[in-house]
Scaffold this motif. Structure first.
Motif, short mmCIF file in Angstrom:
data_model
loop_
_atom_site.label_atom_id
_atom_site.label_comp_id
_atom_site.label_asym_id
_atom_site.label_seq_id
_atom_site.Cartn_x
_atom_site.Cartn_y
_atom_site.Cartn_z
N LEU A 1 0.81 -1.21 0.00
CA LEU A 1 0.00 0.00 0.00
C LEU A 1 0.85 1.26 0.00
O LEU A 1 0.38 2.32 -0.42
CB LEU A 1 -0.93 0.01 1.22
N ASN A 2 2.09 1.17 0.48
CA ASN A 2 2.98 2.34 0.45
C ASN A 2 3.71 2.46 -0.87
O ASN A 2 4.69 3.21 -0.99
CB ASN A 2 3.98 2.28 1.61
N GLU A 3 3.26 1.69 -1.88
CA GLU A 3 3.79 1.69 -3.24
C GLU A 3 5.21 1.14 -3.32
O GLU A 3 5.94 1.39 -4.27
CB GLU A 3 3.74 3.10 -3.83
N GLN A 4 5.62 0.36 -2.34
CA GLN A 4 6.92 -0.29 -2.34
C GLN A 4 6.76 -1.71 -2.86
O GLN A 4 5.96 -2.49 -2.34
CB GLN A 4 7.52 -0.29 -0.94
N ALA A 5 7.52 -2.07 -3.88
CA ALA A 5 7.49 -3.43 -4.42
C ALA A 5 8.58 -4.25 -3.75
O ALA A 5 9.74 -3.82 -3.71
CB ALA A 5 7.70 -3.40 -5.93
N ILE A 6 8.22 -5.41 -3.21
CA ILE A 6 9.20 -6.22 -2.48
C ILE A 6 9.20 -7.65 -2.98
O ILE A 6 8.21 -8.15 -3.51
CB ILE A 6 8.90 -6.21 -0.96
N ASP A 7 10.37 -8.29 -2.84
CA ASP A 7 10.50 -9.72 -3.08
C ASP A 7 10.33 -10.42 -1.74
O ASP A 7 11.11 -10.19 -0.80
CB ASP A 7 11.87 -10.04 -3.68
N LEU A 8 9.36 -11.28 -1.64
CA LEU A 8 9.03 -11.92 -0.36
C LEU A 8 9.98 -13.06 -0.06
O LEU A 8 10.19 -13.95 -0.89
CB LEU A 8 7.59 -12.44 -0.39
N ALA A 9 10.57 -13.02 1.15
CA ALA A 9 11.44 -14.11 1.59
C ALA A 9 10.59 -15.30 2.04
O ALA A 9 9.40 -15.16 2.34
CB ALA A 9 12.34 -13.63 2.73
N ALA A 10 11.23 -16.45 2.12
CA ALA A 10 10.50 -17.69 2.42
C ALA A 10 9.93 -17.71 3.83
O ALA A 10 9.00 -18.47 4.11
CB ALA A 10 11.41 -18.89 2.20
N ASP A 11 10.48 -16.89 4.75
CA ASP A 11 9.99 -16.91 6.12
C ASP A 11 8.98 -15.80 6.40
O ASP A 11 8.65 -15.54 7.55
CB ASP A 11 11.16 -16.79 7.10
N VAL A 12 8.50 -15.14 5.36
CA VAL A 12 7.52 -14.07 5.53
C VAL A 12 6.11 -14.66 5.45
O VAL A 12 5.76 -15.32 4.47
CB VAL A 12 7.70 -12.97 4.45
N GLY B 1 -1.60 -5.31 0.43
CA GLY B 1 -1.14 -5.08 -0.94
C GLY B 1 -1.99 -4.04 -1.65
O GLY B 1 -3.19 -3.89 -1.39
N GLU B 2 -1.36 -3.34 -2.56
CA GLU B 2 -2.04 -2.27 -3.30
C GLU B 2 -3.16 -2.83 -4.17
O GLU B 2 -4.23 -2.23 -4.30
CB GLU B 2 -1.00 -1.53 -4.16
N GLU B 3 -2.95 -4.00 -4.77
CA GLU B 3 -3.90 -4.51 -5.75
C GLU B 3 -5.20 -5.02 -5.12
O GLU B 3 -6.22 -5.11 -5.80
CB GLU B 3 -3.24 -5.63 -6.56
N SER B 4 -5.16 -5.35 -3.83
CA SER B 4 -6.38 -5.85 -3.18
C SER B 4 -6.95 -4.87 -2.17
O SER B 4 -7.88 -5.19 -1.45
CB SER B 4 -6.09 -7.18 -2.48
N GLY B 5 -6.36 -3.67 -2.10
CA GLY B 5 -6.79 -2.69 -1.11
C GLY B 5 -8.12 -2.04 -1.47
O GLY B 5 -8.56 -2.02 -2.63
N ILE B 6 -8.77 -1.49 -0.46
CA ILE B 6 -10.05 -0.80 -0.68
C ILE B 6 -9.80 0.62 -1.19
O ILE B 6 -8.76 1.22 -0.93
CB ILE B 6 -10.88 -0.76 0.61
N THR B 7 -10.75 1.12 -1.95
CA THR B 7 -10.71 2.48 -2.48
C THR B 7 -12.05 3.15 -2.20
O THR B 7 -12.95 2.54 -1.59
CB THR B 7 -10.43 2.47 -3.99
N LEU B 8 -12.19 4.38 -2.67
CA LEU B 8 -13.47 5.08 -2.50
C LEU B 8 -14.57 4.47 -3.36
O LEU B 8 -15.75 4.79 -3.18
CB LEU B 8 -13.30 6.57 -2.83
#
Length: 794
Positions: free
Chosen positions: A290-301, A319-326
């Motif tokens: 949601l903060n517009e930061q793209a991350i590679d997820l580690a296996a322990d996340v 995540g940005e793609e599943s977040g709620i909007t107006l």
């Protein structure tokens, strides 16, 4: 943790001033780091309604307004705000008002038009740093009411600094519970009722990582109006808690988090596919937050995902793609408990933090997870409308809450105050702790919101907080004085240190974790299996545990040489660390205490009599013999990775090896850029602490007889072997044998050496006869001739 005092007082309202409440919280362990009013002091500002607005005849940017201030007669006020309009309700400073910045309001003429007051912006009232116009109030604001009362400006913002173990106080509920327990004031905690389902829509929840997420509630809510305005009271409480209002749905989840301590998350239900999974990240998965930061997820996340994609970093950020909007009209509301170990450190790894991760990694009340989703549902339906489906629950093994025993007598002894079982029971009830009694003992079952109650001392700390540290008297300790037994066969550690200081050595203290290169150089440990590596070193050059004290002493020497110290004597008492499968009490590791020392430079301090001789092996050998006197030490040649191949010896006491001594190896002298080799030693400290008990021996009143004996032996013969041979056949009259001369050269055959001994003979009962002395000397000569092929030197 920031919160509004007025909000807290809706939950618990003790008869204390703000300052008294602040002191009480601090003394209870919830340190109040800051306490500030929400608005600076001002007066005579009321809610007013603009009735009419006309342009000022002599100024383009000014307007002449007719304003109702609630006294029955409209006032004329000149205003330059760009957003002034008829029908608005705004703050109005009356003549005589004093605003922040020592700004006084009076009746005045503005470009020839009389003005009886001033319409105010939020900046002019001191409740905002910037403002583009007047502060517009809701249409239902009562005209004529004091603006401080209407906006609840008689309020204080508390900021408390919590230790990591008090995650339960990261909510107004937790703080109110504490205040109620400390003051005895009645609490009016939020009443949460289950919201009945009005639709049948659900979404399945699957716990793929039950250890990391043992509890998950989800609920579908349809028909919501995401554009609904957040109520003013909620916005006010959020902002005073340091959270910016965004939209009604987001504000509600943040509000419940502050109120109950349970972070929530809302997904746009139309963007989800299939079931919701709480699982660990898969290989190569990515997430746009949601903060517009793209991350590679580690296996322990730990993640929240649907059947096709990752939706969020569990307990951290969505995540940005599943977040709620107006535009969201259908949402999936999440309320879950995530194990602290599954969340801790994950956000920092990616360079950010969130309010949710701050709470989850410290421990969230898993007993209130259902209550939080019901509370959020209730607020969503009230503010945004809609219809709620049934709550879906997925549950595994929650954290165990084993009971903790508290002994009343123990608590009284530790705190030093009389308590009694009845008083302790009252304190525990105030904290809502469930307990049973066994005589004067309490078996306390920690509640689901307290992760810091594990041992008896934790409960004693709770009692101390509630009694009040100010109320615990400072009494001088009382104890019977008794002389401690000091075994004569045991030397105290301080005495050994004192003896080293008496020999001219200075004590140093070095870190037990050292550079890996030191272990290779001074202990020949190069294999990974030999090294004891730290899992989380404080610095890259402090990555392994030392197995020798030599590295630290050499480093100390280098430091001293850089500061122009040419004569250095150092010693250190410390542990070394070695792998040992049978070691106790730390399984797998042996940690003996050692005494290490180093001598460098002149044998004596510089003076006109010292001659400038450098310290050598025999100087340090003499120090060690003095340190262990009257015990007799043996020195045998040894190969040691840190020491010179021909100038190193192992030290033996009663046949047992207790240490090593020798010059530093030439390779390390060159590597560490030393002008010449220091002499080093390392001894078992436990052996040094043992001492022989003195035994009485009669002092002879008769004169000793001293004879010298010089023999020629093979140059390869070790002196120690010769001394040992002499002592085996030693006549009873001989009291001491000392080597006083070694000679090689003219008059002595090649590959031979001359050794001269001083023989002391004495008897305690009589004066010795010459014949007895001659017989004893002959016996010594015969022993040397037979055992070592020695010849008397002519």
């Amino acid at each position: 943790m920031k919160f509004s005092e007025s909000w807290l007082r809706t939950l618990v309202n003790p008869t204390l001033s703000s300052e008294e409440l602040s002191h009480l919280l601090t003394m209870a362990g919830l340190e109040v780091e800051d306490m500030a009013p929400v608005a600076p002091a001002f007066h005579s500002v009321v809610v007013a309604q603009v009735l009419e607005v006309v342009k000022h005849p002599d100024a383009d940017r000014l307007n002449v307004c007719q304003v109702d201030i609630g006294d029955g007669s409209p006032k004329q006020i000149v205003c330059g705000a760009p957003n002034v309009a008829a029908g608005l309700k705004v703050p109005c400073a009356l003549p005589g008002a004093e605003l922040p910045g020592d700004f006084k309001i009076k009746i005045a003429k503005v470009r020839g038009i009389e003005s009886s007051g001033m319409l105010c912006s939020a900046k002019e009232l001191g409740i905002a740093e910037e403002a583009s116009g007047l502060l517009i109030l809701p249409v239902d604001a009562p005209v004529g009411q004091n603006i401080r009362t209407y906006l609840d400006l008689e309020d204080t913002v508390f900021e408390i600094k919590l230790t990591p173990n008090r995650a339960d106080c990261l909510s107004l509920l937790g703080v109110a519970r504490e205040v109620g327990a400390i003051t005895g004031a009645a609490t009016d905690l939020p009443v949460v009722v289950e919201v009945p389902a009005s639709i049948a829509d659900t979404r399945a929840v699957v716990l793929d990582a039950p250890a990391a997420c043992p509890l998950y509630y989800g609920r579908v809510i349809k028909g919501v109006n995401a554009k609904a305005a957040t109520p003013t009271w909620m916005v006010r409480r959020l902002e005073r808690s340091g959270i910016r209002a965004i939209s009604a749905l987001v504000d509600i989840t943040n509000y419940v988090m502050l109120e109950l301590g349970q972070p929530l998350h809302a997904f746009d239900n139309t963007k989800l596919s299939g079931s919701v999974h709480a699982r660990l990240a898969k290989a190569d998965e990515k997430l746009l937050l949601l903060n517009e930061q793209a991350i590679d997820l580690a296996a322990d996340v730990l993640t929240i995902a649907d059947d096709s994609k990752v939706l969020a970093m569990a307990g951290i950020m969505g995540g940005e793609e599943s977040g709620i909007t107006l535009e969201t009209s259908e949402l999936f509301l999440e309320s879950a408990f995530f194990a602290p170990k599954a969340i801790a450190g994950r956000a920092r790894r990616y360079g950010f933090a969130s309010d949710a991760s701050h709470r989850f990694e410290r421990g969230v009340d898993f007993g209130g997870t259902r209550r939080a989703i019901e509370r959020a549902t209730q607020l969503i339906l009230e503010i945004c409308g809609g219809q709620a489906g049934p709550v879906v629950e997925a549950k595994a093994d929650l954290p165990a809450r084993p009971p903790v025993r508290l002994r009343t007598a123990r608590a009284e002894k530790v705190l030093g105050v009389p308590l009694g079982a009845e008083r302790i029971a009252g304190l525990f009830k105030g904290l809502a702790l469930a307990f049973t009694c066994e005589g004067d003992d309490f078996l306390v079952t920690p509640p689901s919101w307290r992760f810091d109650m594990e041992i008896e001392e934790d409960l004693i700390e709770e009692i101390a907080r509630l009694v009040g540290y100010d109320n615990i008297p400072s009494l001088a300790p009382q104890a019977r004085m008794a002389m401690l037994r000091q075994p004569e066969a045991q030397r105290p550690a301080y005495r050994i240190r004192q003896m080293m200081a008496d020999r001219g050595y200075q004590e140093v203290v070095n870190f037990a974790f050292v550079e890996e290169a030191w272990e290779a150089d001074f202990a020949a440990k190069t294999e990974e299996a030999d090294l004891i590596r730290l899992a989380n070193p404080i610095a890259s050059q402090m990555a392994v545990m030392r197995s020798s004290l030599f590295g630290g002493l050499i480093s100390n020497l280098v430091t001293n040489l850089k500061r122009k110290q040419t004569r250095v004597r150092l010693f250190e008492v410390g542990r070394t660390f070695h792998r040992d499968a049978d070691a106790t009490p730390v399984s797998g590791y042996r940690q003996p205490w050692k005494l290490g020392g180093l001598a460098f430079g002149g044998a004596l301090p510089e003076s006109w009599t010292s001659g400038g001789r450098k310290v050598d092996f025999y100087d340090v050998k003499g120090d060690l013999e003095a340190l262990l006197a009257p015990a007799a030490l043996r020195f045998e040649k040894v190969a040691h990775p840190a020491l010179h191949p021909g100038r190193a010896a192992r030290i033996l006491l009663d046949g047992q090896e207790i240490g090593v001594v020798g010059e530093l190896h030439p390779e390390w002298v060159q590597k560490y850029d030393l002008p010449n080799a220091p002499v080093l030693f390392e001894l078992d400290f436990a052996v040094l602490k043992a001492s022989t008990v003195p035994a009485y021996a009669e002092v002879s009143k008769f004169p000793p007889v001293i004879r010298d004996l010089a023999v020629v032996v093979d140059q390869s013969l070790a002196l120690q072997a010769l001394i040992d041979g002499l002592k085996q056949g030693l006549p009873g009259l001989v009291q001491d044998i000392q080597l006083f001369d070694v000679y090689v050269g003219k008059g002595v055959p090649e590959n031979k050496k001359s050794l001269a001994f001083r023989i002391v003979m004495q008897d305690t009962q009589r004066t010795l006869l010459d014949s007895e002395v001659d017989a004893a000397m002959q016996q010594l000569v015969s022993c040397l001739e037979q055992a070592f092929g020695a010849q008397l030197r002519a």
